[in-house]
Enzyme design. Structure first.
Site, PDB file in Angstrom:
ATOM      1  N   ASP A  87      18.288  30.986  14.634  1.00 20.93           N
ATOM      2  CA  ASP A  87      17.919  30.762  13.697  1.00 20.93           C
ATOM      3  C   ASP A  87      18.444  29.124  12.614  1.00 20.93           C
ATOM      4  O   ASP A  87      19.024  29.040  13.587  1.00 20.93           O
ATOM      5  CB  ASP A  87      18.200  31.597  12.388  1.00 20.93           C
ATOM      6  CG  ASP A  87      19.793  31.706  12.806  1.00 20.93           C
ATOM      7  OD1 ASP A  87      20.711  32.083  13.364  1.00 20.93           O
ATOM      8  OD2 ASP A  87      20.690  31.647  11.180  1.00 20.93           O
ATOM      9  N   GLU A 121      19.804  30.248   3.682  1.00 20.46           N
ATOM     10  CA  GLU A 121      19.853  31.274   4.475  1.00 20.46           C
ATOM     11  C   GLU A 121      18.022  30.780   4.024  1.00 20.46           C
ATOM     12  O   GLU A 121      18.308  31.102   2.740  1.00 20.46           O
ATOM     13  CB  GLU A 121      20.501  32.683   4.413  1.00 20.46           C
ATOM     14  CG  GLU A 121      21.669  33.108   4.368  1.00 20.46           C
ATOM     15  CD  GLU A 121      21.456  33.528   6.097  1.00 20.46           C
ATOM     16  OE1 GLU A 121      20.787  33.432   6.528  1.00 20.46           O
ATOM     17  OE2 GLU A 121      22.744  33.992   6.420  1.00 20.46           O
ATOM     18  N   HIS A 129      21.652  27.066  12.891  1.00 17.61           N
ATOM     19  CA  HIS A 129      22.499  28.081  13.307  1.00 17.61           C
ATOM     20  C   HIS A 129      22.545  28.015  14.647  1.00 17.61           C
ATOM     21  O   HIS A 129      23.962  27.820  15.515  1.00 17.61           O
ATOM     22  CB  HIS A 129      22.601  28.876  12.632  1.00 17.61           C
ATOM     23  CG  HIS A 129      23.784  30.514  12.585  1.00 17.61           C
ATOM     24  ND1 HIS A 129      23.758  31.865  12.888  1.00 17.61           N
ATOM     25  CD2 HIS A 129      25.124  30.068  13.027  1.00 17.61           C
ATOM     26  CE1 HIS A 129      25.182  32.160  12.865  1.00 17.61           C
ATOM     27  NE2 HIS A 129      25.883  31.017  13.275  1.00 17.61           N
TER      28      HIS A 129
HETATM   29 ZN    ZN Z   1      22.477  32.513  10.912  1.00 16.97          ZN
END
Ligand code: ZN
Length: 183
Positions: free
Chosen positions: A164, A116, A154
């Site tokens: 994202d 992330e 993603h």
């Molecule tokens: Zn994601």
């Protein structure tokens, strides 16, 4: 950077319970880039660590009531200042991808690693984030059967549900940076 049992030794470790074993000792071969910010569009604070460890207080912000129950975690988070946080060993199956498919194979959590970036789809990521992401990617390319073609977003593995890391993520800059180390 170094790896020990799937943990990056220099990362800040925040162990999450949101993982299980990969199927039949599968070795991860896909890297998924995500973004997250909590509350959306705000940076800093303990909220991402808390979400990924199942301790997010539902009443701390109106948005949190909808997500506090989720059992999710990526392997790593790269904060705006480049800090690296790790929640799950890369050798374990973190719950980050959800319903997904890559090259015809479903359930990407089985065979992927998730990173992330603290951010949003539209705000440029920081130089420090690109720097840390390059270092982590080089390490993973060295240790796992990963290739540049198997590093994706993603939104590419769950295009109906996810956006994202978004148009703000500079794939050319990122892949050029790791290509120099992994020709
Ligand atoms: Zn994601």
């Amino acid at each position: 950077m170094k790896l020990e049992d799937g943990w990056i030794t220099s990362a800040r470790k925040v162990p999450s319970p949101h993982f299980n074993q990969r199927p039949e000792s599968e070795i991860p071969s896909l890297l998924i880039i995500h973004n997250i910010s909590l509350p959306p569009g705000e940076f800093g604070g303990p909220w991402i660590d808390q979400l990924f460890t199942g301790t997010l207080p539902a009443d701390a912000h109106p948005y949190f009531a909808d997500i506090a129950h989720l059992r999710v975690a990526a392997h790593c988070l790269i904060r705006r200042d480049g800090e690296l946080v790790q929640y799950v060993s890369f050798d374990q199956r973190a719950w980050h991808a959800g319903v997904s498919a890559f090259a015809g194979r479903e359930n990407c959590n089985d065979f992927s690693m998730g990173i992330e970036l603290e951010g949003t789809d539209i705000l440029p990521y920081t130089d420090a984030q690109y720097e840390t992401l390059q270092q982590v990617s080089d390490l993973l390319l060295e240790h796992y059967p990963l290739t540049l073609e198997r590093i994706t977003g993603h939104s590419d593995i769950a295009p109906q549900r996810k956006t994202d890391p978004g148009p703000a993520f500079d794939w050319v800059r990122f892949k050029d940076s790791i290509r120099q180390e992994n020709p």
